[in-house]
Scaffold this motif. Structure first.
Motif, short mmCIF file in Angstrom:
data_model
loop_
_atom_site.label_atom_id
_atom_site.label_comp_id
_atom_site.label_asym_id
_atom_site.label_seq_id
_atom_site.Cartn_x
_atom_site.Cartn_y
_atom_site.Cartn_z
N GLU A 102 0.83 -1.21 0.00
CA GLU A 102 0.00 0.00 0.00
C GLU A 102 0.87 1.26 0.00
O GLU A 102 0.58 2.23 -0.70
N THR A 154 3.84 1.54 -1.22
CA THR A 154 4.45 1.69 -2.55
C THR A 154 3.44 2.25 -3.54
O THR A 154 3.77 3.10 -4.36
N LYS A 155 2.19 1.77 -3.45
CA LYS A 155 1.15 2.28 -4.35
C LYS A 155 0.98 3.79 -4.18
O LYS A 155 0.83 4.52 -5.15
N LYS A 156 1.03 4.24 -2.94
CA LYS A 156 0.90 5.68 -2.68
C LYS A 156 2.06 6.45 -3.30
O LYS A 156 1.88 7.53 -3.86
N LYS A 211 1.75 7.53 -7.00
CA LYS A 211 0.58 8.32 -7.38
C LYS A 211 0.76 9.16 -8.62
O LYS A 211 -0.11 9.23 -9.47
N GLU A 271 2.89 -1.86 -12.52
CA GLU A 271 2.25 -2.72 -11.53
C GLU A 271 3.22 -2.94 -10.37
O GLU A 271 4.44 -2.81 -10.54
#
Ligand code: GDP
Length: 202
Positions: A163, A165-167, A170, A177
Protein backbone atom coordinates in the motif's frame (compact mmCIF):
# COMPACT_ATOMS: atom_id res chain seq x y z
CA UNK A 1 -2.30 -19.40 -10.50
CA UNK A 2 -0.38 -18.70 -13.68
CA UNK A 3 -2.55 -17.79 -16.63
CA UNK A 4 -0.45 -19.91 -19.00
CA UNK A 5 2.90 -21.64 -18.91
CA UNK A 6 4.46 -18.94 -21.07
CA UNK A 7 7.83 -18.73 -19.34
CA UNK A 8 8.35 -22.39 -18.47
CA UNK A 9 11.05 -24.02 -20.56
CA UNK A 10 12.74 -20.71 -21.46
CA UNK A 11 16.17 -21.29 -22.99
CA UNK A 12 19.50 -19.60 -22.35
CA UNK A 13 20.73 -17.77 -25.46
CA UNK A 14 24.02 -16.42 -24.15
CA UNK A 15 25.95 -13.90 -22.05
CA UNK A 16 27.08 -10.65 -23.62
CA UNK A 17 29.50 -8.11 -22.27
CA UNK A 18 28.12 -5.03 -23.97
CA UNK A 19 25.16 -3.73 -25.87
CA UNK A 20 26.94 -3.93 -29.21
CA UNK A 21 27.52 -7.69 -28.82
CA UNK A 22 23.82 -8.46 -28.35
CA UNK A 23 21.86 -10.44 -30.96
CA UNK A 24 19.77 -8.58 -33.54
CA UNK A 25 17.49 -5.98 -32.03
CA UNK A 26 14.10 -7.34 -33.10
CA UNK A 27 11.13 -8.88 -31.32
CA UNK A 28 10.10 -8.15 -27.75
CA UNK A 29 12.14 -8.14 -24.56
CA UNK A 30 11.55 -7.74 -20.85
CA UNK A 31 14.58 -6.64 -18.83
CA UNK A 32 15.10 -7.60 -15.18
CA UNK A 33 17.09 -5.22 -13.05
CA UNK A 34 17.76 -4.73 -9.39
CA UNK A 35 20.43 -4.32 -6.78
CA UNK A 36 22.79 -7.21 -6.26
CA UNK A 37 21.24 -9.75 -3.93
CA UNK A 38 17.69 -8.43 -4.42
CA UNK A 39 16.79 -11.83 -5.89
CA UNK A 40 16.87 -11.16 -9.62
CA UNK A 41 18.22 -14.60 -10.56
CA UNK A 42 15.82 -16.35 -8.20
CA UNK A 43 12.87 -14.47 -9.70
CA UNK A 44 13.84 -15.52 -13.25
CA UNK A 45 14.26 -19.10 -12.07
CA UNK A 46 10.87 -19.06 -10.33
CA UNK A 47 9.16 -17.67 -13.39
CA UNK A 48 10.71 -20.21 -15.74
CA UNK A 49 10.45 -23.03 -13.19
CA UNK A 50 14.10 -23.85 -13.74
CA UNK A 51 16.26 -23.57 -10.65
CA UNK A 52 19.45 -23.55 -12.68
CA UNK A 53 18.57 -21.12 -15.45
CA UNK A 54 19.92 -17.87 -14.04
CA UNK A 55 22.76 -18.78 -11.74
CA UNK A 56 21.85 -17.91 -8.16
CA UNK A 57 25.00 -16.26 -7.03
CA UNK A 58 26.38 -16.91 -3.61
CA UNK A 59 28.71 -13.94 -4.12
CA UNK A 60 26.57 -10.90 -4.86
CA UNK A 61 27.67 -8.84 -7.81
CA UNK A 62 29.11 -11.64 -9.88
CA UNK A 63 26.68 -11.26 -12.76
CA UNK A 64 28.45 -8.65 -14.85
CA UNK A 65 27.16 -9.59 -18.23
CA UNK A 66 23.81 -9.24 -19.95
CA UNK A 67 22.22 -12.71 -19.98
CA UNK A 68 19.59 -13.48 -22.56
CA UNK A 69 16.87 -16.12 -22.45
CA UNK A 70 14.16 -16.77 -25.00
CA UNK A 71 10.75 -18.34 -24.65
CA UNK A 72 10.50 -22.02 -25.49
CA UNK A 73 8.58 -21.58 -28.70
CA UNK A 74 9.58 -18.09 -29.76
CA UNK A 75 13.14 -16.82 -30.06
CA UNK A 76 11.82 -13.33 -30.65
CA UNK A 77 10.40 -13.05 -27.12
CA UNK A 78 13.20 -12.70 -24.64
CA UNK A 79 13.96 -12.19 -20.95
CA UNK A 80 17.04 -10.08 -20.27
CA UNK A 81 19.00 -10.38 -17.06
CA UNK A 82 20.90 -7.11 -16.60
CA UNK A 83 23.89 -6.79 -14.24
CA UNK A 84 22.96 -6.19 -10.60
CA UNK A 85 23.87 -2.76 -9.32
CA UNK A 86 24.90 -1.27 -6.02
CA UNK A 87 27.27 -3.95 -4.82
CA UNK A 88 29.65 -2.09 -2.52
CA UNK A 89 32.51 -4.58 -2.56
CA UNK A 90 33.52 -4.07 -6.17
CA UNK A 91 35.69 -1.16 -7.26
CA UNK A 92 34.17 2.16 -8.24
CA UNK A 93 35.37 1.73 -11.82
CA UNK A 94 33.72 -1.71 -12.04
CA UNK A 95 30.47 -0.25 -10.75
CA UNK A 96 30.65 2.53 -13.31
CA UNK A 97 31.29 -0.05 -16.03
CA UNK A 98 28.16 -2.02 -15.02
CA UNK A 99 26.17 1.20 -14.90
CA UNK A 100 27.25 1.94 -18.43
CA UNK A 101 26.19 -1.52 -19.65
CA UNK A 102 22.73 -1.01 -18.13
CA UNK A 103 22.50 2.54 -19.45
CA UNK A 104 23.38 1.55 -22.99
CA UNK A 105 20.97 -1.35 -22.99
CA UNK A 106 18.08 0.79 -21.73
CA UNK A 107 18.70 3.69 -24.04
CA UNK A 108 19.60 1.86 -27.24
CA UNK A 109 17.62 -1.36 -27.30
CA UNK A 110 14.51 -1.00 -29.43
CA UNK A 111 13.03 -4.40 -28.47
CA UNK A 112 12.59 -3.40 -24.83
CA UNK A 113 8.89 -3.59 -23.93
CA UNK A 114 8.98 -3.47 -20.16
CA UNK A 115 11.20 -3.44 -17.13
CA UNK A 116 11.02 -5.55 -13.98
CA UNK A 117 12.58 -3.70 -11.05
CA UNK A 118 13.29 -6.11 -8.22
CA UNK A 119 13.68 -4.86 -4.67
CA UNK A 120 13.98 -6.49 -1.29
CA UNK A 121 10.61 -5.71 0.33
CA UNK A 122 12.47 -4.90 3.55
CA UNK A 123 14.71 -2.29 1.89
CA UNK A 124 12.92 -0.87 -1.15
CA UNK A 125 13.56 2.29 -3.16
CA UNK A 126 17.28 2.78 -3.01
CA UNK A 127 18.69 5.52 -5.25
CA UNK A 128 19.27 3.33 -8.30
CA UNK A 129 15.76 1.83 -8.07
CA UNK A 130 14.35 5.32 -8.00
CA UNK A 131 16.46 6.36 -11.00
CA UNK A 132 15.15 3.41 -13.00
CA UNK A 133 11.56 4.31 -12.20
CA UNK A 134 12.15 7.90 -13.23
CA UNK A 135 13.67 6.65 -16.47
CA UNK A 136 10.58 4.50 -17.11
CA UNK A 137 8.31 7.47 -16.51
CA UNK A 138 10.38 9.75 -18.80
CA UNK A 139 10.55 7.22 -21.61
CA UNK A 140 7.01 5.86 -21.04
CA UNK A 141 8.35 2.33 -20.60
CA UNK A 142 5.94 0.08 -18.66
CA UNK A 143 7.38 -1.40 -15.49
CA UNK A 144 6.70 -3.94 -12.78
CA UNK A 145 7.99 -3.48 -9.26
CA UNK A 146 8.60 -6.79 -7.55
CA UNK A 147 8.75 -6.41 -3.79
CA UNK A 148 10.70 -9.60 -3.34
CA UNK A 149 11.43 -11.79 -0.31
CA UNK A 150 7.92 -11.20 1.03
CA UNK A 151 8.23 -14.54 2.85
CA UNK A 152 10.67 -12.80 5.21
CA UNK A 153 7.96 -10.56 6.71
CA UNK A 154 4.41 -11.08 7.96
CA UNK A 155 1.42 -10.91 5.64
CA UNK A 156 0.24 -7.71 7.34
CA UNK A 157 3.59 -6.03 6.93
CA UNK A 158 3.79 -7.15 3.31
CA UNK A 159 0.33 -5.70 2.68
CA UNK A 160 1.27 -2.37 4.26
CA UNK A 161 4.51 -2.19 2.20
CA UNK A 162 2.43 -2.78 -0.92
CA UNK A 163 0.00 0.00 0.00
CA UNK A 164 2.87 2.35 0.84
CA UNK A 165 4.45 1.69 -2.55
CA UNK A 166 1.15 2.28 -4.35
CA UNK A 167 0.90 5.68 -2.68
CA UNK A 168 4.46 6.52 -3.76
CA UNK A 169 3.43 5.83 -7.37
CA UNK A 170 0.58 8.32 -7.38
CA UNK A 171 2.13 10.71 -9.88
CA UNK A 172 3.36 7.97 -12.22
CA UNK A 173 1.41 8.00 -15.47
CA UNK A 174 3.11 5.21 -17.41
CA UNK A 175 1.60 1.70 -17.06
CA UNK A 176 3.05 0.04 -13.98
CA UNK A 177 2.25 -2.72 -11.53
CA UNK A 178 3.47 -3.54 -8.04
CA UNK A 179 3.48 -7.09 -6.74
CA UNK A 180 4.57 -8.50 -3.39
CA UNK A 181 6.56 -11.55 -4.38
CA UNK A 182 8.56 -14.44 -3.04
CA UNK A 183 10.63 -16.73 -5.19
CA UNK A 184 10.90 -18.99 -2.17
CA UNK A 185 7.20 -19.77 -1.72
CA UNK A 186 6.07 -18.43 -5.13
CA UNK A 187 3.75 -15.81 -3.66
CA UNK A 188 2.49 -13.53 -6.45
CA UNK A 189 3.81 -15.71 -9.27
CA UNK A 190 0.49 -15.88 -11.15
CA UNK A 191 0.21 -12.10 -11.19
CA UNK A 192 3.80 -11.73 -12.36
CA UNK A 193 3.10 -14.14 -15.24
CA UNK A 194 0.03 -12.19 -16.25
CA UNK A 195 1.79 -8.84 -16.08
CA UNK A 196 4.79 -10.00 -18.13
CA UNK A 197 2.57 -11.64 -20.73
CA UNK A 198 0.98 -8.22 -21.07
CA UNK A 199 4.38 -6.59 -21.65
CA UNK A 200 5.01 -9.08 -24.46
CA UNK A 201 1.48 -8.64 -25.86
CA UNK A 202 0.76 -12.36 -25.40
P1 GDP B 1 20.58 -11.49 -7.40
O1 GDP B 1 21.98 -11.12 -7.00
O2 GDP B 1 19.69 -10.29 -7.41
O3 GDP B 1 20.49 -12.29 -8.67
O4 GDP B 1 19.99 -12.38 -6.21
P2 GDP B 1 19.86 -13.98 -6.07
O5 GDP B 1 18.70 -14.48 -6.84
O6 GDP B 1 21.21 -14.60 -6.32
O7 GDP B 1 19.45 -14.07 -4.53
C1 GDP B 1 20.27 -13.55 -3.50
C2 GDP B 1 19.98 -14.30 -2.20
O8 GDP B 1 18.65 -14.05 -1.78
C3 GDP B 1 20.10 -15.83 -2.36
O9 GDP B 1 20.65 -16.35 -1.18
C4 GDP B 1 18.66 -16.29 -2.53
O10 GDP B 1 18.44 -17.60 -2.09
C5 GDP B 1 17.91 -15.27 -1.65
N1 GDP B 1 16.54 -15.02 -2.13
C6 GDP B 1 16.16 -14.61 -3.37
N2 GDP B 1 14.82 -14.48 -3.45
C7 GDP B 1 14.32 -14.81 -2.23
C8 GDP B 1 13.00 -14.88 -1.66
O11 GDP B 1 11.98 -14.58 -2.30
N3 GDP B 1 12.91 -15.26 -0.36
C9 GDP B 1 14.00 -15.57 0.39
N4 GDP B 1 13.81 -15.91 1.67
N5 GDP B 1 15.26 -15.52 -0.10
C10 GDP B 1 15.42 -15.16 -1.39
Amino acid sequence: MATKDTFIGAKFIGSFLSHEDLPTDEGDEIAFCGRSNSGKSSAINALTKNKKLAKISKTPGRTQSINLFCLKNDENKRLIDLPGYGYAKVSKSKRQEWGLIIDEYLNLRKSLRGLVIIMDIRHPFKDSDQMLMNWCQETQTPFLILLNKADKISRNKSHSELEKTKKLMKGVTVHHEIIAFSSKDLLGLGNVNRCLEGFLSL
